[in-house]
Design a protein around this motif. Sequence first.
Motif, short mmCIF file in Angstrom:
data_model
loop_
_atom_site.label_atom_id
_atom_site.label_comp_id
_atom_site.label_asym_id
_atom_site.label_seq_id
_atom_site.Cartn_x
_atom_site.Cartn_y
_atom_site.Cartn_z
N ILE A 53 -0.71 6.83 -1.26
CA ILE A 53 -0.82 5.43 0.40
C ILE A 53 -1.94 4.39 -1.09
CG2 ILE A 53 -1.48 5.00 2.65
CD1 ILE A 53 -0.11 7.04 3.45
N VAL A 54 -2.00 3.57 -0.71
CA VAL A 54 -2.61 2.67 -1.20
C VAL A 54 -3.42 1.26 0.31
CG1 VAL A 54 -3.27 0.16 -3.10
CG2 VAL A 54 -1.82 2.31 -3.14
N GLY A 55 -4.02 0.88 -0.02
CA GLY A 55 -4.58 0.67 1.05
C GLY A 55 -4.31 0.68 2.30
N GLY A 56 -4.17 1.63 3.05
CA GLY A 56 -3.03 1.68 4.41
C GLY A 56 -1.96 2.33 4.55
N ARG A 57 -1.34 1.72 3.39
CA ARG A 57 0.55 1.60 3.25
C ARG A 57 0.63 2.05 1.86
NH1 ARG A 57 3.10 -2.62 5.15
NH2 ARG A 57 2.08 -3.62 6.52
N LEU A 58 2.48 3.10 2.44
CA LEU A 58 3.09 3.81 1.41
C LEU A 58 3.61 3.27 -0.27
CD1 LEU A 58 4.31 6.72 0.79
CD2 LEU A 58 6.32 5.33 1.24
N HIS A 59 2.80 3.05 -1.03
CA HIS A 59 3.33 2.43 -1.79
C HIS A 59 4.73 2.98 -2.41
CE1 HIS A 59 2.76 0.57 -5.78
NE2 HIS A 59 3.00 1.22 -6.71
#
Length: 411
Positions: free
Chosen positions: A234-240
């Motif tokens: 999770i990067v910046g609150g979003r799944l990468h």
Amino acid sequence: MSDELVRKGGTPRYPLVEDRVQAEIMGRVRAEAGPISRARLIEALNFSRGKISAEVARLIEKGLLAEDGLAESEGGRRSSLLIIPPSAGLVAAVDIGATSIDVALTTLGSELLAQRDAPADVREGPLSVLDQVKSLLAELLEQQGVSPRDVLAIGVGVPGPAEQASGLLTVPPIMPGWDRFPIRDAFAGEYAAPVFVDNDVNVMALGEHWGGVAKGVADVIFVKIGTGIGSGIIVGGRLHRGAQGCAGDFGHICVDPDGPLCSCGNAGCLEAMAAAPAIVLQAERCAREGESPLLMALLKEKGELTMKYVGEAARRGDYCALTIIRRSGRLIGQTLASAVNVLNPSMIVIGGGVSRVGHALLAEVRSAVYQRSLPLATRNLPIVMSELDDVAGVVGASVMAAREVLSFAGR
Ligand SMILES: [Zn+2]
């Protein structure tokens, strides 16, 4: 379920919202995971009070939101509370692991209503496993007194790389017969709801980020250690997910070019050296060679060793079992240290069957990461166990599916 959400012929409308404002309202109410006051909703979103009131009214009319009493007074008029009612419709959440399946029904707010799990073997192929999934799901629906028509979305986690757009798996090493199998079509006979498929570890990461120990944490690496090893990032609150949906495929990083052959065809992958089958194999060797009387006795008594028995031996202080588990933890920690240097996460969460063996594994992962990562990257880096544990997968599958049907991308 409101008829507004269903087209003639019983097909749910998808997306369930009509525009970006409705999508953001639903997203905010979902994030609250409980009643939210109109006042708080207006405060949190960047739209005018009038616009929000009008769209909330539309969403109540559609049955996606409902009023649920009044908020505590903050001076002035008390604001009404909004919830996503169970009557809005349900999400079917499926987590297919290499050796087990978990199926759950949740609200559109990803609240667990009922859950079932059963042992399964993905090597038996998609038809038999998906039949098992569908019969568990049918049992849950019956138990809840609802029908397939009440299911608005289906989320499925699978133990291999999955292509988001097509819902197809691509060359999953441990799943013969699943390659390019149309999982979505398997539900089409009984369910009109759209089906969303992703890798099981991505789905677990979503679950943990949604309602577990990583809730609200922006940068997280979720590592699953089980029959295989993988991670959800999770990067910046979003799944990468990466360009092809295989980001985080951590288990196939090479740790020893001369190591044992991996299911992917390469030698010395982390997974081949540190996941459950490798641990059990080493424990069986110890037992047969008489190095551990306890493992030897367990092997004799049970006929074979499993991760559960190796964990039991480790907890009872067996030297061989502890050594094997620590070695596995060290290899995972060393590999993870490189990922930490690349991604600089603010939390690492460890989950999956092997993580349940106890403190020895976690302690070794921690010490290897802290030793080998850049000091700045580990200054504030908690490495913790999954809080949702065996429900992380179904919670995450529900979150993925609910988000998809409630998102609006100008379709
Ligand atoms: Zn491999």
